[in-house]
Design a protein around this motif. Structure first.
Motif, short mmCIF file in Angstrom:
data_model
loop_
_atom_site.label_atom_id
_atom_site.label_comp_id
_atom_site.label_asym_id
_atom_site.label_seq_id
_atom_site.Cartn_x
_atom_site.Cartn_y
_atom_site.Cartn_z
N TRP A 38 7.54 -0.83 -4.43
CA TRP A 38 7.13 -1.47 -3.23
C TRP A 38 7.16 -0.29 -2.07
CZ3 TRP A 38 2.73 -4.18 -1.80
CH2 TRP A 38 2.40 -4.39 -0.47
N LYS B 126 -5.20 1.11 -0.45
CA LYS B 126 -4.86 -0.25 0.01
C LYS B 126 -3.68 -1.04 -0.86
CE LYS B 126 -6.94 -4.42 1.84
NZ LYS B 126 -6.65 -4.36 3.25
N LEU C 132 -1.57 -3.87 -2.06
CA LEU C 132 -1.82 -5.25 -2.09
C LEU C 132 -0.57 -5.87 -2.80
CD1 LEU C 132 -5.30 -5.58 -3.13
CD2 LEU C 132 -4.42 -5.91 -0.65
N GLU C 133 -0.14 -7.24 -2.40
CA GLU C 133 0.48 -8.15 -3.14
C GLU C 133 -0.20 -9.35 -3.64
OE1 GLU C 133 4.96 -8.26 -1.68
OE2 GLU C 133 3.97 -8.22 -0.06
N LYS C 134 0.50 -10.03 -4.51
CA LYS C 134 -0.54 -11.31 -5.11
C LYS C 134 -0.79 -12.06 -4.18
CE LYS C 134 2.91 -14.37 -6.88
NZ LYS C 134 3.46 -15.23 -8.04
N ASP D 272 -1.70 -11.67 -0.94
CA ASP D 272 -2.89 -11.11 -0.16
C ASP D 272 -4.31 -11.49 -0.42
OD1 ASP D 272 -0.64 -9.80 1.20
OD2 ASP D 272 -0.75 -7.99 0.22
N PHE E 26 -8.03 -10.16 -0.37
CA PHE E 26 -8.88 -9.07 -0.07
C PHE E 26 -10.62 -9.28 -0.61
CE2 PHE E 26 -6.83 -8.90 -4.28
CZ PHE E 26 -7.90 -8.62 -5.16
N ASP F 280 -13.33 -4.18 -0.26
CA ASP F 280 -12.06 -3.50 -0.30
C ASP F 280 -12.01 -2.71 -1.87
OD1 ASP F 280 -11.07 -4.12 2.12
OD2 ASP F 280 -10.45 -6.06 1.22
N CYS G 291 -7.33 0.08 -4.41
CA CYS G 291 -6.47 -1.00 -4.13
C CYS G 291 -5.20 -1.15 -5.32
CB CYS G 291 -6.79 -2.50 -4.23
SG CYS G 291 -8.36 -2.35 -2.83
N MET H 55 -2.25 -3.30 -6.69
CA MET H 55 -1.60 -4.42 -6.50
C MET H 55 -0.41 -4.60 -7.26
SD MET H 55 -3.00 -8.22 -7.33
CE MET H 55 -3.76 -8.67 -5.61
#
Length: 883
Positions: A136, A159, A161-163, A165, A167, A171, A177, A179
């Protein structure tokens, strides 16, 4: 970031795979369409297996070790939750080999070259919290090379992302994205307890209304493996219409809808049925596994596309070897820690001297592995973290700020930048917190302060001290090796523990680099220092010299000195003549200032017609930050090509002016800045290399630069093959024999070890040994890097083999200097540069100086340089006159 040679090879093989995969997919799609036109139903079939079989037929797949035999593992097909064939490959890369770098570079190719898209979702799966935090941090840093590769792949629209988040569909359809997900949070047999698969209400843009059964059924028909709600549990009661469905608005279902590209870090930890089924259930478009030790022996094997050996990392100076194991059989843990402390002080003095000479900063760090760390676990007889801290501080005089504790509960390192010259850290005390996801290259020493778990600790933690600072050897033996201190251990078990650790890090081929060192004498125990003499029939040869690349200098007695690249090439280029030639043609993608938002409607008409209705909108992207364009940051990206920052700033400003004159706005420049810098670097590097080549050739023509022998005893001016070789030999190092098992006959020295050769070098050596026209051959020592050829580019060329070939007259010979190259490097810039350089040196070599070398032919090319490519290596040697 410049990729290492083996990393270029990995991506070259990926390119070949993607090309074949695309061809097989297209053929499968054509067949499906053909069957459809005939009124017959058909599926795509397993086109991924067909692609793999084609690569195998073309011998483009690596050999892996199974039961001591080299084999190409059979392909294991994987299918998604809908039963569709899923491309799945694995990069086998040792720890420290840049798996994350290769993953981001591979994603750029998979997205843009194979899927032809810049948007979508990448699911990056990691096995642990430590690796999660590290990944990360790298991907979130906009200045990090990994992030910049993703920015290029997405056109500057990443973009992260974490789980947890939220969206929206827009997006995923308007950005790339990425993740991050920890595997344990998704892979359990009872998924109902996992947040990932629970209805959250945060992803409404992906789903129809919960009570719109018809729209839900349409979506379920399209993606059959979506999880459904139990309508009774949702409070609909007896009014439920039979056959009604409602799809869960969960993150798990979102993943199934968008079909992510999946990266599985430490893929060997995802072999369980649950883990495999979970990942397949996300309906992935593509699966890329990264592992140092993938499984190739059972139903959960990995399809290894590339196999990077540990020797590649060693040759690229990315790891510190050999590993010195020092075991004190008499003292206790305190004495062991004292020895480790003394080694740290010795290394720090060497590092300071190295910094004063070169400017490179290194601060050697000791990892201290203890048995207890908890506050209430300071039991008698077990070494606690505080025991080690107190002994370092109170008995060895180590400053408090030099010591840090790193455990699951106490993290005194936090986010400290250990590579910074302002960091004081020299000792890190831990138990298990640094077993993975930690890669500080300043870690040189591992001190294991336990008896019962010493072998396990060695296996688990050896990878933490292997990485080479700056991925570049220092040339100082003490700083190019690493050290392990234990006490009261069986030496053989300790050595085997370290070797097992190397195997677990994907470097089993480097097991012979582990040596046991006597703590008193400092001499290797399980390795011996062997003196290798010339073969008897070559013992009486006169001294053998090869010419170095020199520059004329009237101020020195010999009239020549070694060529100094910075002074004699870069230093006299006309930097003012450089300009970004593509500035007026640079593509500034205005579309990056907008993104397309797609909204999906499902209604009765859509269901009847079998079509989905899309509403497309455009919305502006707020691109330029308040501080505007960060010109100094962009200039720093150019420094590896333009070492003068003032010239870099000039070129950047001229580029900005040219773009603005075309009507390009600062907002457009900003969103395209990474593509712009890459284009500038490629253009400017080509110009610099071209200018340097012209200069180099002119100086060769005039004699100002020469490849010649000089009457001098200065080793910097002439390279002399040693009369004897002094090497460290492990007990497990096998000798190299001919293919039929008989001893080599024409190698210059009486013996040579297999560990010095890769497969191509080995095949070439066998050929030379059996060639009738070869008098003798010699493997030029790679580790010493002693014979290097400086050309018009910065990096030197280090040839692999030297052959002395019979001439047309008895007693006349010529030398062939050979450089071997894998096929994946054929035609690339580096290989082409070396080919041109070798042609020049063959033409300009001046070996007329009489300093006792063998009599060489006076006609033709008495000294030649040849590139030997893997695919046609034998023909290359024949063309060289070696038959």
């Amino acid at each position: 970031m410049e990729l290492k040679e083996y990393q270029q090879g990995v991506l070259s093989k990926l390119d070949s795979y993607l090309t074949v995969l695309a061809e097989q997919r297209e053929q499968a799609q054509d067949f499906v369409e053909f069957q459809k036109n005939k009124g017959k139903a058909s599926t795509l079939g397993d086109y991924c297996r067909e692609a793999w079989d084609q690569l195998n037929t073309e011998r483009l797949l690596p050999y892996l070790n199974q039961g001591g035999n080299p084999v190409v593992a059979p392909y294991l097909s994987r299918h998604d939750g809908q039963g569709l064939s899923t491309p799945n490959i694995c990069f086998k890369v040792p720890t420290g080999g840049g798996k994350t770098l290769l993953a981001t570079a591979a994603l750029e190719r998979v997205q843009t070259d194979y899927f032809k898209r810049q948007t979508g979702l990448i699911l990056w799966v990691v096995p642990s919290e430590a690796i999660y935090r590290q990944t990360w941090k790298q991907l979130a840093n906009r200045e990090h090379p990994y992030r910049q590769m993703l920015e290029r792949a997405s056109g500057g629209r990443v973009k992260l992302l974490e789980k947890g988040d939220a969206f929206a569909r827009r997006d995923v359809e308007g950005q790339l994205c990425v993740m991050l997900l920890m595997l344990p949070s998704a892979a359990r047999k009872s998924k109902e307890t996992l947040r990932l698969f629970r209805d959250s209400g945060r992803f409404t843009s992906f789903f129809p209304m919960e009570d719109d059964s018809e729209a839900n059924q349409t979506l379920l028909d399209h993606v059959p493996n979506l999880d459904q709600n139990d309508l009774a549990d949702m409070g609909f009661g007896e009014g439920i219409v039979p056959g009604s469905v409602s799809i869960k608005q969960s993150l798990g279902n979102v993943l199934r809808l968008v079909r992510p590209v999946v990266v599985v870090d430490e893929g060997h930890k995802a072999y369980s049925d649950t883990a495999r089924d979970t990942l397949a259930g996300f309906n992935p478009r593509f699966i890329l596994e990264l592992s140092a030790t993938p499984n190739t022996n059972n139903k959960h094997q990995s399809n290894v596309l590339v196999n990077v050996p540990g020797t590649d990392l060693k040759d690229e100076e990315m790891i510190k070897l050999p590993i010195n194991v020092i075991n004190d059989g008499k003292g206790g843990w305190k004495h062991t820690l004292t020895l480790a402390h003394a080694k740290q002080q010795e290394l720090e003095q060497a590092a300071l001297a190295f910094q004063n000479k070169t400017g490179r900063y290194i601060r050697p760090i000791v990892l201290v592995r203890v048995e207890r760390t908890g506050k209430d676990q300071r039991d008698a007889g077990l070494v606690h973290a505080e025991d080690a801290r107190e002994y370092l501080r109170d008995q060895l005089g180590v400053k408090e700020e030099y010591i840090r504790l790193k455990t699951s509960s106490d993290d005194e390192l936090a986010d400290e930048d250990l590579l910074s010259p302002t960091s004081p850290v020299r000792f890190i005390i831990t138990k298990d917190a640094l077993r993975e996801g930690w890669d500080c290259p300043f870690a040189y020493v591992l001190a294991v302060l336990s008896r019962t778990t010493a072998t396990t600790a060695l296996t688990q933690m050896i990878g933490r001290v292997l990485r080479q600072p700056h991925a570049q050897a220092t040339g100082i033996a003490a700083l190019d090796e690493c050290y392990v201190f234990t006490f009261d251990q069986d030496v053989t078990q300790a050595i085997n523990g370290v070797r097992k650790g190397l195997e677990d890090e994907g470097m089993a081929d480097l097991a012979s680099s582990v040596k046991s060192v006597d703590p008193g004498s400092g001499q290797a125990q399980n390795m011996r220092r062997e003196t290798i003499e010339r073969q008897g029939k070559f013992a009486g040869l006169p001294p053998i010299f090869l010419p170095r690349v020199l520059h004329r200098d009237a101020s020195v007695p010999e009239g020549y000195r070694p060529l100094d690249y910075d002074r004699d090439v870069l230093g006299i280029l006309d930097w003012e003549a450089l300009q970004f030639l593509g500035a007026d043609k640079a593509t500034m993608d205005a579309d990056k200032l907008e993104r397309t938002v797609a909204r999906v409607n499902l209604d009765r008409k859509a269901k009847e017609s079998g079509q989905t209705i899309f509403e497309l909108d455009q919305e502006a992207v707020d691109a330029l930050p308040e501080e505007g364009l960060d010109a100094p940051y962009l200039v720093r990206q150019l420094l590896d090509v333009i070492p003068n920052p003032w010239q870099g700033m000039r070129l950047l400003e001229e580029t900005f002016v040219a773009l603005r004159d075309k009507g390009v706005t600062d907002e457009q420049i900003y969103v395209n800045r990474f593509d712009l810098i890459q284009a500038m670097k490629a253009d400017l590097r080509e110009q610099v290399n071209a200018m340097a080549e012209v200069l180099f050739r002119d100086k060769l023509d005039s004699g100002e630069i020469t490849l010649r022998l000089v009457t001098s005893n200065d080793p910097a001016l002439n390279w002399k093959i040693a009369e004897t070789l002094e090497i460290d030999v492990s007990d497990v190092d096998p000798l190299l024999y001919r293919k039929n098992g008989t001893p080599l006959e024409k190698n210059l020295f009486e013996k040579v070890y297999q560990s010095e050769f890769n497969n191509l070098e080995k095949n070439t050596a066998w050929y030379l040994d059996e060639s009738k026209c070869v008098y003798w051959w010699h493997r030029i020592a790679v580790n010493q890097r002693s014979y290097g050829l400086q050309g018009w580019q910065r990096h030197r060329v280090y040839p692999d083999l030297l052959a002395c070939v019979h001439g047309v007259e008895n007693g006349k010979f010529r030398f062939s200097v050979l450089e071997t190259k894998g096929d994946h490097l054929k035609g690339n810039d580096d290989t082409e540069y070396k080919r041109k350089l070798f042609e020049l040196f063959t033409r300009y070599a001046d070996i007329t100086a009489s300093i006792g070398q063998l009599a060489l032919e006076d006609q033709g090319d008495p000294l030649s340089f040849r590139m030997v490519m893997e695919k046609d290596w034998k023909q290359g040697l024949v063309d060289e006159g070696i038959k």
